[in-house]
Design an enzyme around this catalytic site. Structure first.
Site, PDB file in Angstrom:
ATOM      1  N   GLU A   1       3.209   1.662   3.077  1.00 45.37           N
ATOM      2  CA  GLU A   1       4.364   0.761   3.097  1.00 45.37           C
ATOM      3  C   GLU A   1       5.424   1.200   2.096  1.00 45.37           C
ATOM      4  OE1 GLU A   1       1.954  -3.342   4.292  1.00 45.37           O
ATOM      5  OE2 GLU A   1       2.062  -2.682   2.201  1.00 45.37           O
TER       6      GLU A   1
ATOM      7  N   ASN B   1       0.849  -1.184   0.000  1.00 41.87           N
ATOM      8  CA  ASN B   1       0.000   0.000   0.000  1.00 41.87           C
ATOM      9  C   ASN B   1       0.888   1.238   0.000  1.00 41.87           C
ATOM     10  OD1 ASN B   1       0.664   0.714   2.782  1.00 41.87           O
ATOM     11  ND2 ASN B   1      -0.820  -0.823   3.460  1.00 41.87           N
TER      12      ASN B   1
ATOM     13  N   ASP C   1      -4.935  -8.859   1.074  1.00 44.61           N
ATOM     14  CA  ASP C   1      -4.903 -10.290   0.753  1.00 44.61           C
ATOM     15  C   ASP C   1      -5.782 -10.589  -0.458  1.00 44.61           C
ATOM     16  OD1 ASP C   1      -3.259 -10.831   2.957  1.00 44.61           O
ATOM     17  OD2 ASP C   1      -4.975 -11.089   4.289  1.00 44.61           O
TER      18      ASP C   1
END
Length: 338
Positions: free
Chosen positions: A212, A209, A280
């Site tokens: 990060e 993302n 995920d």
């Protein structure tokens, strides 16, 4: 951009024929669900009257759960403890399209299964209790894993590294897995941890993302130009086929390194109840659809739509093939011509 209905159905048909190998940190998510009617006389905290309990797959297990939900069989490598939580985690994995011979678990005699217990009252999380010990794999444990991994990679259509920084994906194991996959010409997709960010060399795609990616580069990423610059900078260092940065309410951005092409796909979420597990879902659907023949751009669109579906559900949710098709049609992304 639109996806032809015929291509979507052709891809759906292939999903049941492939296997995706998931390597990473397994977590058991436990939910204690109830109501609050009074404050404890022992301390100024609510008393939760538990009326329901459930356990689900967390961490890399949620990737497996997402694969099963769209009809893909998984091969799973991870670590559990020799305890009841480990038994539960193993049982749930086997009920999610994982054959017993494809469930390769390292059972630790000293470490507990990672267990995260969420206490929920009236749809609000009251608190979370974590039970875990973060210890890297030993060299001997890595050697044991690698003994069988080469054959399982050959049996796979793609490999997902689901890194939650809980000790299973060590730097040396990451590098060994990628080398084995490249030797077998299998695509590797990575949901990264910042601590390992630049270890994922020569992979197919990384899907951090924007927080990060920004933390890894030491800068904040907000505008399209900042995201594009970050994609190029990261790509120069790890040489992937593509980079994907998910951006919350701004959707996602994808960069194809070889063609120097960017795609900015807006979010499609109408209402956000819970972002748990959205990453995920993104890496799962993207990997499965690329492995089944879709292009990078097409698979990214499907993964974006899938994420928009799961954030509208409570908890680490999953998506199904009919939900994907319905959402593509509703959003105008489905070309009905066959």
């Amino acid at each position: 951009m639109k996806i032809k209905k015929s291509l979507l159905h052709k891809t759906f048909a292939k999903l049941s024929q492939i296997k995706v190998l998931v390597i990473g940190d397994l977590i058991l998510d436990e939910y204690l669900i109830g109501s609050v009617e009074r404050i404890s006389p022992e301390a100024p905290v609510p008393v939760v009257w538990v009326r329901n309990e459930k356990q689900t797959l967390g961490g890399s297990g949620n990737v497996v759960q997402n694969l099963s939900s769209i009809g893909v069989n998984g091969i799973v490598y991870g670590r559990i403890g020799n305890d009841k939580a480990g038994e539960s985690l193993e049982r749930i994995l086997l009920s999610n399209s994982v054959a017993k011979e494809d469930l390769v678990l390292l059972k630790s005699k000293t470490l507990p299964t990672i267990l995260k217990t969420r206490i929920i009252a009236s749809h609000q999380q009251v608190c979370r209790v974590d039970r875990e010990e973060i210890v890297p794999l030993t060299e001997a444990e890595e050697a044991t894993i690698l003994e069988t991994l080469k054959q399982k990679i050959k049996e796979s259509s793609a490999v997902i590294l689901s890194d939650y920084d809980k000790g299973y994906l060590t730097p040396s194991l990451i590098q060994s897995v990628i080398s084995l996959c490249n030797a077998e010409e299998k695509i590797v997709t990575v949901d990264p941890q910042v601590s390992h960010f630049f270890l994922y060399q020569n992979i197919h795609i990384m899907t951090p993302n924007h927080h990060e990616a920004g933390k890894a580069l030491g800068k904040k990423l907000a505008s399209d130009s900042e995201i594009e610059s970050a994609c190029r900078e990261i790509s120069e260092r790890i040489t992937p086929d593509a980079m994907m940065i998910t951006r919350g309410e701004k959707g996602m951005s994808i960069y194809e390194r070889k063609t120097n092409t960017f795609y900015h796909i807006p979010t499609v979420a109408k209402e956000v109840f819970d972002v748990t597990g959205a990453g995920d879902t993104v890496i799962t659907t993207y990997t499965a659809f690329v492995a089944s023949g879709m292009s990078i751009k097409e698979a990214a669109l499907v993964s974006n739509v899938s994420a928009g579906i799961v954030v509208g559900k409570l908890g680490a949710a999953t998506v199904t093939q009919p939900e994907i098709e319905d959402a593509l049609r509703t959003l105008g992304y489905l070309d009905e011509e066959v």
